[in-house]
Design a protein around this motif. Structure first.
Motif, PDB file in Angstrom:
ATOM      1  N   THR A  76     -27.025  24.602 -30.019  1.00 54.40           N
ATOM      2  CA  THR A  76     -26.159  23.467 -30.348  1.00 54.40           C
ATOM      3  C   THR A  76     -24.691  23.781 -30.084  1.00 54.40           C
ATOM      4  N   ASP A  77     -24.265  24.989 -30.419  1.00 57.59           N
ATOM      5  CA  ASP A  77     -22.866  25.380 -30.234  1.00 57.59           C
ATOM      6  C   ASP A  77     -22.532  25.706 -28.783  1.00 57.59           C
ATOM      7  N   GLY A  78     -23.533  25.707 -27.900  1.00 59.21           N
ATOM      8  CA  GLY A  78     -23.291  25.964 -26.487  1.00 59.21           C
ATOM      9  C   GLY A  78     -23.170  27.439 -26.139  1.00 59.21           C
ATOM     10  N   TYR A  79     -23.633  28.308 -27.031  1.00 62.50           N
ATOM     11  CA  TYR A  79     -23.563  29.738 -26.765  1.00 62.50           C
ATOM     12  C   TYR A  79     -24.732  30.214 -25.907  1.00 62.50           C
ATOM     13  N   MET A  80     -25.766  29.420 -25.842  1.00 64.33           N
ATOM     14  CA  MET A  80     -26.894  29.740 -24.969  1.00 64.33           C
ATOM     15  C   MET A  80     -27.658  28.460 -24.660  1.00 64.33           C
ATOM     16  N   TYR A  81     -28.513  28.561 -23.662  1.00 62.93           N
ATOM     17  CA  TYR A  81     -29.388  27.440 -23.320  1.00 62.93           C
ATOM     18  C   TYR A  81     -30.661  28.004 -22.734  1.00 62.93           C
ATOM     19  N   ARG A  82     -31.674  27.152 -22.623  1.00 59.85           N
ATOM     20  CA  ARG A  82     -32.956  27.561 -22.042  1.00 59.85           C
ATOM     21  C   ARG A  82     -33.148  26.810 -20.736  1.00 59.85           C
ATOM     22  N   ARG A  83     -33.554  27.567 -19.707  1.00 61.14           N
ATOM     23  CA  ARG A  83     -33.901  26.973 -18.410  1.00 61.14           C
ATOM     24  C   ARG A  83     -35.406  26.875 -18.307  1.00 61.14           C
ATOM     25  N   ASP A  84     -35.862  25.795 -17.684  1.00 57.39           N
ATOM     26  CA  ASP A  84     -37.303  25.687 -17.440  1.00 57.39           C
ATOM     27  C   ASP A  84     -37.639  26.427 -16.152  1.00 57.39           C
ATOM     28  N   SER A  85     -38.895  26.366 -15.737  1.00 56.98           N
ATOM     29  CA  SER A  85     -39.342  27.110 -14.554  1.00 56.98           C
ATOM     30  C   SER A  85     -38.691  26.629 -13.266  1.00 56.98           C
ATOM     31  N   ASP A  86     -38.160  25.401 -13.265  1.00 59.31           N
ATOM     32  CA  ASP A  86     -37.470  24.874 -12.079  1.00 59.31           C
ATOM     33  C   ASP A  86     -35.976  25.180 -12.090  1.00 59.31           C
ATOM     34  N   GLY A  87     -35.507  25.839 -13.156  1.00 62.90           N
ATOM     35  CA  GLY A  87     -34.091  26.170 -13.242  1.00 62.90           C
ATOM     36  C   GLY A  87     -33.234  25.118 -13.911  1.00 62.90           C
ATOM     37  N   TYR A  88     -33.848  24.064 -14.443  1.00 65.68           N
ATOM     38  CA  TYR A  88     -33.088  23.016 -15.126  1.00 65.68           C
ATOM     39  C   TYR A  88     -32.803  23.413 -16.568  1.00 65.68           C
ATOM     40  N   ARG A  89     -31.645  23.011 -17.038  1.00 60.12           N
ATOM     41  CA  ARG A  89     -31.234  23.280 -18.413  1.00 60.12           C
ATOM     42  C   ARG A  89     -31.902  22.264 -19.341  1.00 60.12           C
ATOM     43  N   LEU A  90     -32.625  22.772 -20.329  1.00 63.26           N
ATOM     44  CA  LEU A  90     -33.315  21.910 -21.270  1.00 63.26           C
ATOM     45  C   LEU A  90     -32.366  21.437 -22.357  1.00 63.26           C
ATOM     46  N   SER A  91     -32.627  20.250 -22.904  1.00 62.63           N
ATOM     47  CA  SER A  91     -31.867  19.768 -24.063  1.00 62.63           C
ATOM     48  C   SER A  91     -32.150  20.707 -25.234  1.00 62.63           C
TER      49      SER A  91
END
Length: 154
Positions: free
Chosen positions: A13-28
């Motif tokens: 939520t704070d934008g310190y990390m994110y998760r990418r899916d197998s296609d490289g897209y940033r997940l909500s």
């Protein structure tokens, strides 16, 4: 590394990390929390949030034009920045080394230089102070913190 859902939610939520899916897209944030797979990426802001004041100053204020950290940066600070991938040690010929080469008798023979990732974090630091909600909670292995496009599952 494991973290509770509460900590993971705060970091996402704070934008310190994110998760990418197998296609490289940033997940909500919600999709990242429910995803069983995907790469967790720490952002530049996340890297900055885990730094102490001496570490931040070493990267942003105590660095020579060549990228070498100034002599007033302690070996402990340089070592901790190297562990985060923000600094690397180099010998007199410019070759990268794993440590400062101090044998306990000779002193340092390799010197700390800011990496490109360290430069990016330093440039972010030059923008202003860390957000008041910044929490130094975790560190993760060095890697790309390049933004990825966001994808939401339908």
């Amino acid at each position: 590394m494991t973290a509770s859902q509460k900590v993971l939610r705060a970091l996402l939520t704070d934008g310190y990390m994110y998760r990418r899916d197998s296609d490289g897209y940033r997940l909500s944030v919600e999709d990242a929390l429910t995803a069983a797979t995907g790469t967790l990426v720490i952002t530049l802001e996340g890297r900055r949030a885990v730094l102490s004041t001496p570490q931040l100053y070493a990267l942003s204020r105590h660095v020579e034009p060549s990228g070498r950290l100034a002599p007033n940066v302690t070996w402990q600070t340089a070592k901790s920045l190297a562990e985060l991938g923000l600094v690397e040690y180099r010998d007199a010929n410019g070759a990268t080394r794993t440590n400062d080469g101090d044998t306990g008798a000779s002193g340092a023979v390799h010197y700390p230089f800011r990496t490109d990732l360290g430069r990016q974090v330093a440039e972010l630091a030059a923008v202003g102070p860390a957000p008041s909600h910044a929490r130094p909670l975790i560190t993760v292995a060095p890697g790309s913190s390049a933004e990825a496009p966001e994808r939401r599952n339908a």
